[in-house]
Design a protein around this motif. Structure first.
Motif, mmCIF file in Angstrom:
data_model
loop_
_atom_site.group_PDB
_atom_site.id
_atom_site.type_symbol
_atom_site.label_atom_id
_atom_site.label_comp_id
_atom_site.label_asym_id
_atom_site.label_seq_id
_atom_site.Cartn_x
_atom_site.Cartn_y
_atom_site.Cartn_z
ATOM 1 N N ASP A 159 21.422 -9.749 26.545
ATOM 2 C CA ASP A 159 20.095 -10.111 26.043
ATOM 3 C C ASP A 159 20.183 -10.427 24.544
ATOM 4 O OD1 ASP A 159 17.398 -10.502 25.855
ATOM 5 O OD2 ASP A 159 16.875 -8.376 25.881
ATOM 6 N N LYS A 160 19.275 -11.292 24.079
ATOM 7 C CA LYS A 160 19.221 -11.642 22.662
ATOM 8 C C LYS A 160 17.761 -11.685 22.208
ATOM 9 C CE LYS A 160 23.493 -14.359 22.531
ATOM 10 N NZ LYS A 160 24.092 -15.692 22.201
ATOM 11 N N PRO A 161 17.488 -11.245 20.978
ATOM 12 C CA PRO A 161 16.096 -11.206 20.487
ATOM 13 C C PRO A 161 15.424 -12.574 20.479
ATOM 14 C CG PRO A 161 17.544 -9.936 19.056
ATOM 15 C CD PRO A 161 18.433 -10.670 20.018
ATOM 16 N N PHE A 206 19.703 -17.194 34.095
ATOM 17 C CA PHE A 206 20.106 -16.042 33.291
ATOM 18 C C PHE A 206 20.933 -15.128 34.178
ATOM 19 C CE2 PHE A 206 19.717 -11.801 31.523
ATOM 20 C CZ PHE A 206 19.929 -12.026 30.168
ATOM 21 N N GLY A 207 22.167 -14.845 33.795
ATOM 22 C CA GLY A 207 23.084 -14.082 34.627
ATOM 23 C C GLY A 207 22.860 -12.584 34.558
ATOM 24 N N PHE A 208 23.233 -11.878 35.643
ATOM 25 C CA PHE A 208 22.997 -10.433 35.646
ATOM 26 C C PHE A 208 23.955 -9.676 34.725
ATOM 27 C CE2 PHE A 208 24.599 -11.625 40.000
ATOM 28 C CZ PHE A 208 25.949 -11.389 39.780
ATOM 29 N N PRO A 220 13.163 -16.303 24.983
ATOM 30 C CA PRO A 220 11.728 -16.250 25.285
ATOM 31 C C PRO A 220 11.383 -15.006 26.094
ATOM 32 C CG PRO A 220 12.824 -17.948 26.585
ATOM 33 C CD PRO A 220 13.823 -17.480 25.566
ATOM 34 N N GLN A 221 10.112 -14.652 26.119
ATOM 35 C CA GLN A 221 9.667 -13.402 26.714
ATOM 36 C C GLN A 221 10.055 -13.287 28.189
ATOM 37 O OE1 GLN A 221 8.566 -10.814 25.186
ATOM 38 N NE2 GLN A 221 8.277 -9.593 27.054
ATOM 39 N N HIS A 222 9.916 -14.369 28.968
ATOM 40 C CA HIS A 222 10.213 -14.265 30.405
ATOM 41 C C HIS A 222 11.701 -14.011 30.653
ATOM 42 C CE1 HIS A 222 11.293 -18.529 29.825
ATOM 43 N NE2 HIS A 222 11.980 -18.432 30.946
ATOM 44 N N ILE A 223 12.563 -14.489 29.750
ATOM 45 C CA ILE A 223 13.996 -14.208 29.866
ATOM 46 C C ILE A 223 14.286 -12.765 29.480
ATOM 47 C CG2 ILE A 223 16.295 -14.767 28.972
ATOM 48 C CD1 ILE A 223 15.217 -16.822 30.906
#
Length: 287
Positions: free
Chosen positions: A215-217, A209-211, A220-223
């Motif tokens: 973000d998208k709903p 996951f890039g800085f 998953p929670q850890h992402i």
């Protein structure tokens, strides 16, 4: 700073004869910086260096500054964006576009575990072999991301750099990534760190996951937790400049090339073009 002080600093910092042999070439660059009258503090730090990591980090700053100054592009060393905060930023470039480009540098050295492995192998024979699998490459990209993050905020998420909210302020973390991924880091790895898996073709994806990734709903929670950790960077940092030492250009007096990854949530293509042109006038894009 005279040449002998530089040689003394090289030796105190653990430099061998091949590094000392480059003292003249490096001193010419340092003298160029001295003549501008804007790098006294950098030169003073170099002359007193007695630690390898610190010395190499200062040499990186010197080579970075030299490429700008030698191209007729002035930098200011050690500046504060906000007088209410004590921390300073390594360089400021006042671009012709009117933008104020702030560069914060970091030298990313080879991990000690890899260096120890190479040393052990060389003690047994004259060759060594180190291999990185898919997961190891993922870890190395994560290390790059963590390094970028550490230049912007502390472990609790509190900002430590880049406090300006001025419209013309452009905040850039600069990472010397030459030794990353066993020296094989390429543009896809840089894109992966910045934009995550969606930013590269499938063959280059490493579940990263890039800085600068949105973000998208449905993530998953850890992402989503990782996205929250990167929120300050996405709102503050305009870009990451990945530096690479051009092969066969020296140990201490070297030429730098770059890949520049922009934050699409803060800059559009129209805004990027004049800034990118200014940076690449000093440090060319890696081919």
């Amino acid at each position: 700073m005279d040449k002998q002080k530089l040689i003394n600093a090289i030796r105190r910092s653990g430099g061998k004869q091949n590094a000392v042999d480059e003292a003249n070439d490096l001193w010419v660059r340092l003298d160029c910086l001295r003549q501008t009258g804007r790098y006294d503090f950098l030169l003073k730090q170099l002359s007193k260096a007695n630690d390898k990591s610190n010395f190499l980090a200062l040499v990186l700053e010197a080579n970075f500054a030299y490429q700008f100054e030698a191209s007729g592009l002035e930098l200011t060393y050690e500046v504060k964006q906000d007088v209410r905060h004590e921390s300073s930023i390594d360089f400021l470039r006042k671009a012709p576009s009117g933008d104020l480009i702030y560069f914060e540098l970091r030298l990313l050295q080879q991990r000690q575990s890899i260096l120890d492995s190479i040393k052990t192998q060389l003690q047994k024979c004259t060759m060594f072999r180190v291999f990185m699998d898919w997961e190891a490459e993922q870890e190395e990209v994560a290390r790059i991301q963590s390094t970028v993050l550490s230049k912007v905020q502390d472990k609790r998420g509190n900002p430590i750099k880049f406090f300006s909210t001025a419209a013309k302020a452009i905040n850039v973390v600069v990472i010397d990534a030459t030794d990353s991924i066993l020296g094989t880091i390429d543009v896809h790895d840089c894109k992966l760190a910045a934009y995550g898996d969606p930013g590269v073709e499938e063959v280059y994806r490493r579940q990263v996951f890039g800085f600068f990734q949105a973000d998208k709903p449905e993530y998953p929670q850890h992402i989503r937790e990782l996205a929250a950790r990167y929120l300050h960077i996405r709102n503050t940092l305009h870009g990451v400049l990945f530096l690479f030492k051009r092969p066969n250009t020296g140990i201490l007096a070297y030429q730098l090339e770059q890949y520049l990854m922009w934050n699409p949530s803060l800059l559009d293509e129209t805004r990027v073009q004049p800034i990118y042109a200014d940076v690449t006038s000093a440090i060319p894009t890696r081919r």
